[in-house]
Enzyme design. Structure first.
Site, PDB file in Angstrom:
ATOM      1  N   GLU A  60     -52.947  30.851   2.978  1.00 33.21           N
ATOM      2  CA  GLU A  60     -53.508  31.505   1.799  1.00 33.21           C
ATOM      3  C   GLU A  60     -53.289  33.014   1.910  1.00 33.21           C
ATOM      4  O   GLU A  60     -53.380  33.580   3.001  1.00 33.21           O
ATOM      5  CB  GLU A  60     -55.003  31.230   1.685  1.00 33.21           C
ATOM      6  CG  GLU A  60     -55.366  29.788   1.429  1.00 33.21           C
ATOM      7  CD  GLU A  60     -56.864  29.571   1.485  1.00 33.21           C
ATOM      8  OE1 GLU A  60     -57.482  29.347   0.435  1.00 33.21           O
ATOM      9  OE2 GLU A  60     -57.415  29.633   2.593  1.00 33.21           O
ATOM     10  N   ASP A 110     -61.890  21.037   4.146  1.00 33.99           N
ATOM     11  CA  ASP A 110     -60.833  21.931   4.622  1.00 33.99           C
ATOM     12  C   ASP A 110     -59.465  21.262   4.601  1.00 33.99           C
ATOM     13  O   ASP A 110     -58.448  21.910   4.335  1.00 33.99           O
ATOM     14  CB  ASP A 110     -61.165  22.431   6.033  1.00 33.99           C
ATOM     15  CG  ASP A 110     -62.411  23.306   6.060  1.00 33.99           C
ATOM     16  OD1 ASP A 110     -62.736  23.903   5.013  1.00 33.99           O
ATOM     17  OD2 ASP A 110     -63.064  23.391   7.125  1.00 33.99           O
ATOM     18  N   ASP A 138     -55.375  25.903   6.117  1.00 32.71           N
ATOM     19  CA  ASP A 138     -56.592  26.503   5.559  1.00 32.71           C
ATOM     20  C   ASP A 138     -57.348  27.166   6.698  1.00 32.71           C
ATOM     21  O   ASP A 138     -57.728  26.495   7.670  1.00 32.71           O
ATOM     22  CB  ASP A 138     -57.459  25.438   4.892  1.00 32.71           C
ATOM     23  CG  ASP A 138     -58.755  26.010   4.344  1.00 32.71           C
ATOM     24  OD1 ASP A 138     -58.698  26.863   3.439  1.00 32.71           O
ATOM     25  OD2 ASP A 138     -59.838  25.617   4.844  1.00 32.71           O
TER      26      ASP A 138
END
Length: 377
Positions: A263, A343, A179
């Site tokens: 991501e 996170d 992340d």
């Protein structure tokens, strides 16, 4: 598989003048033949091809001798600019017509096939001479092209190398979800965090001093040019620091893990938020992901980009949606009782979205070596 090697050049004063004049000739060729293409469209409604222009350039002579293939490569570069322009027209994007190049907008030329070679600590360039080169590592593979690049007051040689076929993919054993964020540059699904160095933030004061001094200099003066150089050097230092950090971090990730999941962020849209734009640009997520992809490809490992939708809101333990604002940094699930750093929770969710399996699990069941299991607190 292609790879680039970049080495610092140390030309003498006379060689520096020749390199600058060579750049000027290349820029002149680019601008003149761009004007020819424009005129052909306006007068005859017919375009000129790169092949047509390459046949024309052999009849031109310049005060500074430039190798023929270097001049031809300038026209191929111009041709690529028009190809990209027409491609954008067909796709419906708002196209930007190829622009004329000013002195600050044309800073490299290329030997596409021959005319260069490394002999000891010297780079031999046709029509220029032997220039001292700092070759800090060996070059693997077959050198295809050599580009000479100017960055303010420094010169570099960039070699494009053919490494042959892509290496065989390894069988993934270890995997990690990542992340990216602003407080921590990256948070791994095993709980590790790497803080953002914030190089731009740390250099803001010195940059502001130099820019303020630049604003007071008379336009077109020699002092303004000198001060502009100082401003550019501050930006160059920030860029090099960020590049060094991302190179080292991406190397750590690729060396430790066989499967790396990020991501798939739309960073261009995210920087439109003027509250976060400076911080997002400073951490350079896109650069980190690109470097990790390149290193993973060379090592035969995997990098996957997954849909970021709800990765921060979803509970990694039970899958429930727990709404929370950006200011809330701890994930607390009322359903299963999982309490976890926001996170880290997102990183586990990111890993669970991957589609490439490992020997120990199918993605979506459990993170190998993460230290966190569904329902843990």
């Amino acid at each position: 598989m292609r790879k680039s090697y970049k080495f610092r050049l140390y030309p003498t004063k006379e060689q520096g003048i020749i390199l600058t004049k060579t750049l000027d000739v290349c820029r002149y060729i680019y601008n003149e033949f761009l004007a020819d293409r424009r005129n052909a469209y306006e007068r005859c409604n017919q375009g000129l091809t790169t092949f047509d222009q390459i046949n024309q350039i052999k009849y031109l002579e310049f005060n500074t001798p430039v190798q023929s293939q270097v001049k031809q490569d300038v026209l191929r570069r111009l041709g690529k600019s028009f190809d990209a322009f027409f491609r954008r027209c067909k796709s419906g994007d708002v196209p930007g017509y190829p622009r004329f190049k000013g002195k600050d907008r044309y800073n490299s030329f290329t030997y596409p096939q021959s005319g260069f070679g490394i002999e000891g600590n010297k780079l031999k360039l046709s029509k220029i001479g032997n220039i001292k080169i700092k070759q800090h590592r060996d070059i693997e593979g077959k050198i295809k092209t050599c580009s000479i690049k100017r960055e303010l007051d420094r010169w570099y040689a960039v070699f494009s190398v053919d490494l042959g076929d892509n290496p065989a993919k390894v069988k993934p054993v270890t995997s990690i979800g990542i992340d990216v964020g602003l407080n921590s540059c990256v948070t791994l699904s095993n709980g590790e965090q790497f803080d953002s160095p914030e190089y731009y933030r740390k250099s803001e004061k010195s940059l502001a001093v130099q820019q303020k001094s630049l604003s007071k200099k008379k336009k077109g003066s020699e002092n303004r040019l000198k001060q502009k150089t100082k401003v550019v050097k501050v930006h160059r230092k920030i860029r090099n620091q960020r590049l060094d950090f991302n190179h080292k971090l991406s190397r750590i990730l690729v060396d430790r893990f066989d499967m790396i999941v990020f991501e798939d962020l739309n960073i261009q849209n995210m920087v439109k938020n003027h509250h976060l734009a400076k911080s997002i640009s400073d951490v350079a997520w896109g650069q980190l992901i690109q470097m990790t992809e390149n290193k993973a490809e060379e090592a035969g490992k995997y990098v996957e980009l997954v849909n970021p939708y709800n990765t921060s809101q979803k509970c990694s333990g039970c899958g429930s949606i727990v709404k929370k604002s950006l200011s809330v940094r701890v994930h607390k699930c009322p359903e299963c009782g999982l309490v976890l750093d926001r996170d880290i929770n997102a990183a586990i969710n990111i890993l669970n979205l991957c589609t490439v399996g490992t020997t120990d699990r199918a993605c979506g069941v459990m993170n190998v070596g993460s230290g966190y299991e569904a329902g843990s607190t």
